[in-house]
Design an enzyme around this catalytic site. Structure first.
Site, mmCIF file in Angstrom:
data_model
loop_
_atom_site.group_PDB
_atom_site.id
_atom_site.type_symbol
_atom_site.label_atom_id
_atom_site.label_comp_id
_atom_site.label_asym_id
_atom_site.label_seq_id
_atom_site.Cartn_x
_atom_site.Cartn_y
_atom_site.Cartn_z
ATOM 1 N N HIS A 560 -4.869 27.129 13.815
ATOM 2 C CA HIS A 560 -6.313 27.198 14.064
ATOM 3 C C HIS A 560 -6.910 25.789 14.139
ATOM 4 C CE1 HIS A 560 -10.256 29.344 13.675
ATOM 5 N NE2 HIS A 560 -10.632 28.151 13.216
ATOM 6 N N GLU A 561 -6.616 24.966 13.147
ATOM 7 C CA GLU A 561 -7.180 23.611 13.119
ATOM 8 C C GLU A 561 -6.671 22.769 14.279
ATOM 9 O OE1 GLU A 561 -9.575 23.137 11.279
ATOM 10 O OE2 GLU A 561 -9.334 24.767 9.853
ATOM 11 N N HIS A 564 -8.662 23.232 17.406
ATOM 12 C CA HIS A 564 -9.830 22.346 17.462
ATOM 13 C C HIS A 564 -9.409 20.922 17.833
ATOM 14 C CE1 HIS A 564 -12.761 25.194 16.074
ATOM 15 N NE2 HIS A 564 -12.178 25.383 14.914
ATOM 16 N N HIS A 567 -8.722 20.527 21.472
ATOM 17 C CA HIS A 567 -9.993 20.560 22.206
ATOM 18 C C HIS A 567 -10.606 19.158 22.203
ATOM 19 C CE1 HIS A 567 -13.909 23.081 22.975
ATOM 20 N NE2 HIS A 567 -13.524 22.394 24.027
#
Length: 776
Positions: A560-561, A564, A567
């Site tokens: 999940h991290e 980010h 991105h």
């Protein structure tokens, strides 16, 4: 008006002119799995590189693998001057002088069309100039073990935030930007990215009551201050432990837990007193899962969801102040004001989405509830189905820890990083490369530096990984964007103006910004490259036990991290105000949630095997969890509560947050409201995600759709990865997210982003296995 970078995603709903890039804070959450049919064919894939394998040694060996350069000495993050705490304070003061000079230049831009043409660029430069120091200071405040550094970071943070607050309501800057946007020639000369940046600045000003008379503007500042104070008080109340409840030993007869349960009963017998059990404690969780007698579960539920009158009043005061603030700037409600620049656009559209999601989810949730009722009926030997109460959920459907979709060998932290690097190479032609950090570059010996390397362009950014738990470090998993992408060769800094003696005063700030600027192959211009920090609190490796073995929920957290982080790395825009994760609140979680979906693919899981020697088994690893639908439905209800609490209703003199919550539970919920409870005072996201709590459900739905329609059949396909990078990631916040989603899914009907588009997303099945409690 500005808020901590640790909750930057929550603040995107009120985009300030000069916002923190900050970090994304995520609370870990329970995930319940559903059965899936998993393809057992493992696709051909690129072999693990030497750099990939080096990641295993870097993170799994407690000694000897820590990359440090014995010959180079520098300061924090490679800034030569940041070698001691005083340097951070000095940097803030230098940045303040430089920012004041640039502000004056912007204010005088109306004197020439040439200068007006540079206003958007200069506003973005000003934002980056301040955020570059503030975001670094925010990281230091939460991660540095040295108290002197933390104190210096606090000083730098507060000094520059005070100036930012002035800029956010500066009528002169607003008038200059209005002059630019009122000039058709200038508007036509702006690139799409520059125009989007200008509109963001414009909306930020308008949300700050910039065009109101002085008295009303002062009222806006006062209300904003009140909201900040009440918000902090609300969050403090939300995390305050609830008082214990008294449990009789006789009520614990027949506990399914034979370990802690037996010890509790022995304690009660030995002391000859009732047990005092604190809600949220391990004992409380055990009783909720294991006590056949309903009474102790009921008592604990009531205690856990209790509030003082003061706690309720703080929340309701916060909601009322927000409503007053919105009406002051001419908006019907705080939700109307907040949603204006989101994908949803209006509260009605959020309602359309949630209603469609409710209609889709309710049959599954009711079916699951019936399963629980049948279990309760059998347990009590009843002739008819009983009502499931709030305290029955965990007893009749105990939460299971998250598990992978197929059996896997133990995964070490280094192995997971290796798999991530291999996945990114398949999808984007990007990999992670360990690199030595210089003496003084990192704030703790745990911190490891990774280069993010593109196969064509070389280094495109850096990730500093601070992954092990230690005293004084912020808890939970977090992604901090310490520096954003920005084009720098067209800064025209010589035009910023000067006064006698200023050259020396601004030198530190200039040298600070000069670090990490690069000219990338096949890309015009010189760019400031992104730098992010990952904070986690995994167990550190030891000599005796070897590398850290991650639980499955920790693997999901890391994916999940890193969603980010990528991105931030791939969203390299010319304007920092729209780079990477600086996009709409109801879009920013899409890349991170989508990354978790990749963990459902055996082809992706095989990337954890460096040598291709492990065999993936066909048999699934978990059972169907009927409570998944119940938990999803409960989260939808919280999103509805959030909308009610930020509607015009709160200004009604008779508004009662507990009554509204109870009415919703009894009219649209699955499980009856329990009189005397007031969970809303513990719903912390009402502050950070006010009027936007729907965002996580919204992005879960979109991520599920993207996974099923784009990646599920061939998750390692480079063409699909390039399409996703080209249509979504590279834009950051510089493109309408509806257009991005419509193009990626080949669904042009979504591009309008209207009420029907919101309803359509609500009809999509949330097919994830990533649980229900928001990471945010």
């Amino acid at each position: 008006m500005l808020n901590s970078a640790r909750t930057v995603l929550a603040r995107h709903s009120a985009r300030q002119l000069y916002r923190f890039r900050g970090c994304l804070v995520h609370q870990q959450r329970h995930r319940h799995q559903v059965q899936r049919t998993l393809a057992t064919h493992v696709q051909r894939h690129l072999p693990a590189s030497l750099d990939d394998k080096a990641l295993v040694a870097l993170f799994d060996q407690p000694n000897g693998s820590k990359l440090r350069s014995p010959f180079n000495t520098t300061g924090l993050f490679g800034h030569p001057n940041l070698t001691h705490p005083r340097a951070l304070v000095s940097l803030a003061e230098s940045t303040l002088v430089r920012a004041q000079l640039l502000t004056q230049r912007i204010l005088e831009a109306g004197k020439s069309e040439h200068e007006l043409a540079k206003v958007v660029k200069n506003l973005d430069r000003l934002s980056d100039m301040l955020c570059g120091v503030i975001d670094l200071a925010e990281l230091v405040r939460n991660a540095h073990p040295d108290r002197l550094w933390v104190e210096a970071a606090n000083h730098a943070y507060e000094t520059l935030c005070e100036f930012m607050n002035v800029l956010n309501t500066h009528t002169g800057l607003y008038e200059v930007l209005k002059q630019v946007l009122s000039n058709p020639t200038l508007v036509n000369s702006l690139s799409p990215e520059a125009y989007q940046t200008a509109l963001i600045f414009w909306r930020d000003f308008e949300k700050s009551a910039i065009d109101l008379p002085p008295a009303q503007r002062n009222k806006f500042v006062s209300l904003s201050s009140d909201i900040l104070v009440l918000g902090r008080q609300f969050l403090e109340n939300a995390s305050t432990p609830r008082p214990p409840t008294s449990i009789k030993a006789s009520d614990l007869a027949g506990l399914k837990d034979k370990g802690m349960g037996v010890r509790l009963q022995l304690q009660a017998q030995f002391t000859n007193r009732d047990l005092q059990i604190y809600p949220g404690s391990l004992q409380a969780h055990m009783i909720m899962r294991s006590a056949p007698n309903e009474e102790p579960r009921r008592r604990l539920y009531l205690a856990a969801n209790s509030s003082t009158q003061e706690q309720i009043e703080v929340l309701e005061a916060l909601l009322k102040k927000r409503a007053e603030l919105a009406q002051l700037v001419g908006r019907e409600s705080f939700a109307h004001m907040t949603l204006d620049d989101k994908m949803a656009k209006t509260p009605d559209n959020v309602t359309n989405f949630l209603d469609a999601l409710i209609d889709h989810t309710r049959p599954f949730a009711r079916s699951a509830l019936r399963t629980l009722a049948q279990r309760k009926q059998a347990h009590h030997g009843l002739s008819s189905l009983p009502i499931i109460q709030a305290w029955d959920r965990d007893f009749y459907c105990p939460p299971d820890p998250p598990a992978p979709p197929i059996p896997l060998p133990p995964l070490t932290l280094g192995t997971v990083f290796m798999g991530l690097s291999r996945l990114f190479r398949h999808l984007y032609g990007v990999s992670l490369r360990p690199v030595p950090s210089a003496s003084g570059e990192v704030w703790h010996t745990d911190v490891q530096k990774l280069e993010v390397v593109d196969e064509d362009q070389g280094i495109i950014g850096w990730i500093y990984a601070d992954l092990f738990a230690r005293r004084g470090k912020a808890s939970g998993a977090a992604h901090y964007t310490v520096r954003c992408s920005r084009r720098t060769d067209d800064d025209d800094e010589q035009g910023d103006g000067m006064f006698e003696g200023a050259e020396l005063q601004i030198l530190e700030s200039q040298e600070f910004e000069a670090v990490k600027r690069h000219r990338l192959p096949n890309q015009e211009g010189v760019f400031q490259l992104p730098l992010v920090v990952l904070l986690c609190e995994f167990t550190r490796p030891t000599v005796s036990k070897g590398g850290t073995i991650l639980e499955w929920h920790e693997v999901q957290t890391l994916f999940h991290e890193m969603g980010h982080a990528m991105h931030s790395m791939l969203g390299r825009t010319e304007y920092q105000n729209v780079s990477g994760t600086r996009c709409a609140t109801d879009f920013v979680e899409l890349p991170s949630i989508l990354m978790e979906h990749f963990l459902n693919s055996p082809a992706v899981l095989s990337l954890f095997d460096a040598d291709g020697t492990s065999t993936l088994r066909q048999i699934g690893n978990h059972h169907h969890d009927p409570c998944h639908a119940i938990d999803t439905y409960s989260q939808i209800m919280l999103a509805v509560v959030d909308q009610i609490y930020h509607s015009p209703t709160v200004l009604d003199p008779s508004f009662d947050s507990t009554r509204e919550y109870g009415n919703l539970q009894n009219t649209r919920g699955l499980i009856p409201y329990v009189p005397g409870t007031s969970y809303q005072t513990q719903f912390g996201h009402l502050f950070g995600y006010g009027a936007t709590y729907y965002s996580y459900l919204f992005d879960r739905a979109i991520a599920s759709r993207v996974w099923s329609k784009v990646f599920s059949k061939d998750p390692l396909d480079r063409e699909l990865g390039e399409k996703y990078k080209r249509e979504v990631l590279r834009w950051g916040g510089a493109r309408d997210p509806w257009e991005m989603v419509a193009t990626l899914l080949d669904a042009p009907e979504l591009a309008a982003g209207d009420a029907e588009a919101m309803r359509e997303v609500g009809r999509w099945r949330i097919e994830d296995e990533v649980g229900v409690g928001g990471r945010h």
